[in-house]
Scaffold this motif. Structure first.
Motif, PDB file in Angstrom:
ATOM      1  N   SER A 516       0.830  -1.203   0.000  1.00 16.28           N
ATOM      2  CA  SER A 516       0.000   0.000   0.000  1.00 16.28           C
ATOM      3  C   SER A 516       0.866   1.256   0.000  1.00 16.28           C
ATOM      4  O   SER A 516       0.633   2.189  -0.780  1.00 16.28           O
ATOM      5  N   LYS A 527      -4.095   6.912  -0.338  1.00 13.13           N
ATOM      6  CA  LYS A 527      -3.661   5.596   0.136  1.00 13.13           C
ATOM      7  C   LYS A 527      -4.856   4.654   0.205  1.00 13.13           C
ATOM      8  O   LYS A 527      -5.945   5.029   0.631  1.00 13.13           O
ATOM      9  N   ASP A 529      -6.086   0.402   1.053  1.00 13.27           N
ATOM     10  CA  ASP A 529      -5.745  -0.928   1.552  1.00 13.27           C
ATOM     11  C   ASP A 529      -5.634  -1.886   0.373  1.00 13.27           C
ATOM     12  O   ASP A 529      -6.387  -1.769  -0.610  1.00 13.27           O
ATOM     13  N   VAL A 530      -4.685  -2.840   0.454  1.00 13.63           N
ATOM     14  CA  VAL A 530      -4.515  -3.816  -0.623  1.00 13.63           C
ATOM     15  C   VAL A 530      -4.529  -5.224  -0.039  1.00 13.63           C
ATOM     16  O   VAL A 530      -4.237  -5.429   1.145  1.00 13.63           O
TER      17      VAL A 530
END
Length: 685
Positions: A516, A527, A529-530
């Motif tokens: 991220s 930004k 979340d991944v």
């Protein structure tokens, strides 16, 4: 006397003409350059030029909320019908324009070019004047009318004239009908703000005479424009001449008035005005200075005073002038005062300029810590040059690319032996006066010294960090830990592994969080979340660094696994760094044709198995045996390094600068008693 007699006398006196000599068909194009607010301001100036002290703008709305009419009324001297053809003189030939000296040095001769009477063309179809004037101690009233579709003609020279009671006083009221492009909202916002910027300085100048402008009966509060004000008293000691000075800084640019000083006599009359030394410097330092003294009761602003002494009632009287020591003294004091008042303003403007340049990426990007002192020097130079001559940066008159080119040129010269060329380039952009030339030459010398001092300080801090880190990893008695000591120091000093990197993540960051941060650094934006599918996505990296090279569009990444000093490196530790490599290469978001990865395992010593030595020897054909290369394929390399090798690299990178600047390293040496003390010293800013 009957009204018909008055009319007959008026017509006998007047040079009657119902035609306005416009000088061609281009008049409408000239008038079209005026905005509605500028046009309204012209009528207000006409009132003040006619001796008015009070002007009221009023408007009426119809049932649909549109403007039915706008009226501007003043208590000026009116327009004698016998002088109507003079007042409605050929376009661009008004009597106000003919007296250019007075209009330049006095505020109550403002109108020009005979344009004021016709500017209603920009926002209305019809203009009707009702004017009251005095003649032979009696008041007379009549009407004038002009239509926008026939600007060549006017009525009024033959209009009936009526006598009115004397107590009514002289006045002029002009009413506009067939309103276009204006609403009540426009008047209360755009027009009002324009009038504030047009008349604030003027209303302050004549505040003792109670000059006023109102909109529908509500006074225009010009003090809304004041950013700061101060009253000062200046006394010329040799003659005891006293000057009462009021300084005002305005929030916004005045529409057409420059930054000036105004000379006012003991009765409140303005005798002279002229631009200040700091007028039009391109720094948004908008100001006015009002100087009141009985010294100006007898004052001539002409360089050569020509008068008949016999006309003076008192033979001891004389005209004061700009050549007098008193006048030179007060202007010199005011100029010094303005410079002092301008200084904090310039500092803020310079700070704002650099902040703006950073947001617009005009200032070159810092790619490594060695560039920080030079980058700071560049920003300081920009601020200092701005404070000397703001026009150099051409804000508002140049594109971002032009500004970027200029700033990058300054940066290149700072990094060369051609610093003196900065002076030549700036002088070519905008001609510097003698004082500005000296200021620029001095600041270039000071900035060079400051840059050297910053570099020395940075090197000193680095040697302190390296000495502390050596104690942490080499002193067995400290029992140093990986996270609390080694990693804590390197989180704050990742330059140890290279100057060019940005920190992506540290302190045991999991892969998903690291990805991220990585995507945010490379792509910007918000930004997010991944999620990753790898079974090792919850593994934690010690240090993850990256660098994006703009020149060749290449992304270099560095993943570092740190081991506490007591751990001997072997196959187990190598398998961990290889697992990190597999996890990263399993996700396409970490990879690309322009993406390169280095993985580094760092410890104090190798174990006795010989595993690592064998891996290094196997890969010696890649030419990096001395760097501990154990794997190389396509865009990926893996290294195993000892702390002694890392420190040797740091020494090599710093040695040439240490010799150049003669840093006294021995003086920086400190004896540490434990790992905690060494850690705190290493991360102390």
């Amino acid at each position: 006397m009957t009204n018909s007699t008055v009319l007959k006398d008026s017509l006998a006196e007047a040079i009657v003409s119902d035609e306005i000599q416009l000088g061609g068909d281009g008049v409408k194009s000239i008038l079209s350059a005026y905005s509605p607010q500028e046009s309204i301001a012209e009528y207000i100036w006409n009132g003040f030029d006619a001796g008015a002290t009070s002007i009221d703008i009023s408007y009426e709305e119809n049932e649909l909320g549109s403007l039915r009419s706008i009226t501007i009324a003043d208590n000026g001297s009116g327009i004698p019908q016998g002088l109507l053809s003079v007042k409605f003189k050929p376009f661009h030939e008004s009597e106000k324009a003919l007296n250019k000296t007075d209009s330049r040095h006095h505020s109550l001769v403002h109108g020009k070019n005979g344009v004021g009477r016709l500017t209603f063309f920009t926002f209305a179809n019809i203009a009707r004047w009702t004017t009251v004037y005095e003649k032979n101690s009696k008041l007379y009233k009549y009407d004038i009318e002009i239509k926008s579709d026939d600007l060549h003609s006017y009525t009024g020279a033959h209009s009936p004239v009526s006598e009115i009671p004397y107590e009514h006083g002289t006045s002029t009221k002009v009413t506009f009908e067939g309103i276009r492009e204006l609403s009540s909202g426009n008047i209360e916002t755009t027009v009002k703000q324009y009038l504030l910027q047009e008349f604030c300085w003027f209303l302050e100048l004549f505040k003792d005479k109670m000059f006023s402008i109102s909109i529908n009966g509500s006074p225009l509060d010009y003090r809304e424009m004041i950013a700061g004000e101060r009253d000062e008293k200046i006394i010329h000691d040799a003659t005891s001449t006293r000057f009462d000075v009021k300084y005002i800084q305005w929030k916004k640019k005045l529409n057409k008035e420059f930054s000036r000083y105004y000379l006012i006599d003991s009765t409140g009359k303005e005798n002279y005005k002229s631009t200040t030394l700091l007028n039009n410097k391109g720094d948004k330092f908008y100001h006015s200075v009002y100087i009141r003294s009985d010294y100006f009761d007898m004052f001539s602003y002409e360089d050569k005073i020509d008068y008949d002494q016999s006309t003076l009632q008192n033979k001891e009287q004389k005209f004061n002038s700009k050549r007098d020591e008193e006048f030179k003294y007060v202007i010199s004091e005011i100029n010094d005062y303005l410079r002092r008042m301008r200084s904090p303003h310039l500092q803020k403007m310079a700070d704002d300029l650099v902040e703006k340049y950073e947001k617009e990426n005009i200032i070159p990007e810092v790619n490594n810590s060695w560039e920080i002192p030079r980058n700071n020097e560049l920003k300081t130079l920009i601020k200092d040059i701005y404070k000397i001559q703001p026009k150099i940066f051409g804000e508002g008159n140049s594109s971002i690319e032009q500004r970027k080119t200029f700033i990058h040129l300054l940066n290149a010269l700072l990094d060369s032996n051609q610093r003196d060329q900065i002076y030549t380039i700036i002088d070519a952009v905008v001609r510097l006066d003698d004082q500005e030339q000296k200021q620029l030459a001095d600041l270039l010398k000071v900035n060079k010294l400051n840059s050297i001092i910053q570099t020395i300080k940075m090197i000193q801090n680095r040697y302190t960090t390296i000495d502390a880190l050596k104690e942490i990893v080499f002193n067995d008695s400290f029992n140093s830990r990986e996270v609390d000591h080694v990693q804590k120091v390197l989180d704050h000093n990742f330059w140890v592994f290279g100057e060019e990197y940005n920190l992506v993540s540290s302190t045991e960051a999991k892969f998903e969080k690291a990805l991220s941060e990585y995507l945010y650094i490379l792509r910007g934006g918000k930004k997010q979340d991944v999620n990753m599918e790898s079974p090792d996505k919850n593994k934690e990296m010690d240090l993850f660094l990256c660098r994006k090279s703009i020149e060749n569009d290449r992304i270099n990444n560095l993943v570092i696994e740190l081991k506490r000093p007591a751990v001997l490196l072997g196959e187990k530790e190598v398998s961990q760094i290889k697992r990190y490599q597999r996890t990263i290469f399993s996700d396409s978001r970490f990879n690309g044709d322009n993406t390169y990865w280095d993985f580094v395992l760092v410890g104090n010593k190798f174990n006795e198995s010989g595993y690592i030595e064998g891996e290094i020897d196997t890969n010696k054909g890649h030419g990096e045996k001395e760097k501990g290369l154990i794997f190389s394929k396509d865009n990926c390399k893996i290294y195993v390094r000892k702390w002694s090798d890392i420190f040797a690299d740091v020494e090599c990178r710093h040695k040439f600068i240490e010799n150049e600047l003669k840093t006294e390293r021995d003086r920086l040496a400190i004896d540490y008693t434990n790992a905690d003390e060494a850690t705190e010293r290493a991360i102390k800013k």
